[in-house]
Design a protein around this motif. Sequence first.
Motif, PDB file in Angstrom:
ATOM      1  N   ILE A  96       0.850  -1.193   0.000  1.00  0.00           N
ATOM      2  CA  ILE A  96       0.000   0.000   0.000  1.00  0.00           C
ATOM      3  C   ILE A  96       0.883   1.239   0.000  1.00  0.00           C
ATOM      4  N   ILE A  97       0.493   2.248  -0.780  1.00  0.00           N
ATOM      5  CA  ILE A  97       1.223   3.521  -0.831  1.00  0.00           C
ATOM      6  C   ILE A  97       0.279   4.594  -1.359  1.00  0.00           C
ATOM      7  N   GLY A  98       0.454   5.812  -0.895  1.00  0.00           N
ATOM      8  CA  GLY A  98      -0.341   6.930  -1.384  1.00  0.00           C
ATOM      9  C   GLY A  98       0.549   7.999  -1.982  1.00  0.00           C
TER      10      GLY A  98
ATOM     11  N   GLY B 261       5.334  -5.329  -1.396  1.00  0.00           N
ATOM     12  CA  GLY B 261       5.496  -3.977  -0.886  1.00  0.00           C
ATOM     13  C   GLY B 261       5.489  -2.975  -2.018  1.00  0.00           C
ATOM     14  N   MET B 262       5.366  -1.690  -1.692  1.00  0.00           N
ATOM     15  CA  MET B 262       5.264  -0.669  -2.721  1.00  0.00           C
ATOM     16  C   MET B 262       5.912   0.626  -2.269  1.00  0.00           C
ATOM     17  N   THR B 263       6.344   1.426  -3.252  1.00  0.00           N
ATOM     18  CA  THR B 263       6.725   2.802  -2.984  1.00  0.00           C
ATOM     19  C   THR B 263       6.429   3.636  -4.221  1.00  0.00           C
TER      20      THR B 263
ATOM     21  N   VAL C 249       5.215   4.173  -9.756  1.00  0.00           N
ATOM     22  CA  VAL C 249       4.868   3.261  -8.673  1.00  0.00           C
ATOM     23  C   VAL C 249       5.729   2.005  -8.793  1.00  0.00           C
ATOM     24  N   TYR C 250       6.343   1.604  -7.671  1.00  0.00           N
ATOM     25  CA  TYR C 250       7.283   0.482  -7.640  1.00  0.00           C
ATOM     26  C   TYR C 250       6.624  -0.701  -6.944  1.00  0.00           C
TER      27      TYR C 250
ATOM     28  N   VAL D 276       8.506  -1.307 -12.194  1.00  0.00           N
ATOM     29  CA  VAL D 276       8.115   0.098 -12.053  1.00  0.00           C
ATOM     30  C   VAL D 276       7.093   0.463 -13.126  1.00  0.00           C
ATOM     31  N   PHE D 277       6.007   1.114 -12.702  1.00  0.00           N
ATOM     32  CA  PHE D 277       4.955   1.572 -13.595  1.00  0.00           C
ATOM     33  C   PHE D 277       4.858   3.087 -13.499  1.00  0.00           C
ATOM     34  N   ASN D 278       4.590   3.736 -14.641  1.00  0.00           N
ATOM     35  CA  ASN D 278       4.357   5.177 -14.567  1.00  0.00           C
ATOM     36  C   ASN D 278       2.956   5.435 -14.025  1.00  0.00           C
TER      37      ASN D 278
END
Length: 304
Positions: free
Chosen positions: A187-189, A236-238, A245-246, A254-256
């Motif tokens: 999860i990441i915002g 996990g994400m960042t 978004v990783y 990695v996605f834009n």
Amino acid sequence: MKSQNKTLFVFALLITLSSCKAQTTSIIKEGAELTLVADGYDFTEGPAVDKNGDVYFTDQPNDRIVKWDASDNSVSDWMKPSGRSNGLYFDLDGNLIACADEKNEIWRIDVEKNITVLVKDFENKKLNGPNDLWIDTKGGIYLTDPHYKRPYWNRTQDTIPKRVYYLSPDNEEISIAAENYSQPNGIIGIPDGKTLYVADIGYPGSSSDKKTYSYSIQADGSLINKRVFCEMGSDGMTIDNKGNVYLTGNGVTVFNSNGKQIEHIKIPEAWTANVTFGGPNQDILFITAMDSVYTLEMNVNGIR
């Protein structure tokens, strides 16, 4: 022997990265090497960066939180035992918020390592096992609650639905933010607090439920406009300052911001669990993978 194999892998990775030099917009710094910082852990997870750029991560099977010092690239145990902490994140006051998996709780750990239990249940039922979290600009906490049975649990209660919860900024109210997942995990915002990404990692052998979703965040912390961001789940994400978004699992993908894959970073481990940006300028990608942690210099920056 393992370290030698990892060194050979790094040389191979350099060749791959060199072939991308013509791409002036590469998110990876030209000539950057994937660097093994330390190994010998059981399973690394939950990296979180503090205001100095140091990264704290967990070695859950060994019940400890470890600190990576960005100034000298050293690692040292910071807290043991740690409540079997998993995901970590620093709050607005510099406290470390931990998914304390031993008793399915959310902890606040101050700089003196004093512990306050912020969440111990939901509607008088134990959570399944808080896994990861993100803190919004107001101090509210979003947390994922999948179910991964732990050998150290001694519980007879049936699991509750696997959800994302929101803990209000005053830490007084926990509510359901989203549900209907197989296994919500990463999860990441985004920094402006308007969009939240939640990864459903799904189950082994199934691909239909492995997706990452985006939500619009409302003023009260509720989530609307659920959309498929990409057809990939994540542990996990960042996110970086360009909105990329990783996601983790098979290395780092990695996605834009439009959900298009722009990079894949190979990691010489069977599983890559989590990722964040560290260092004083937050331009060092810090990666937790199986028994090891790695760094990679980047052309982009993380955002606290």
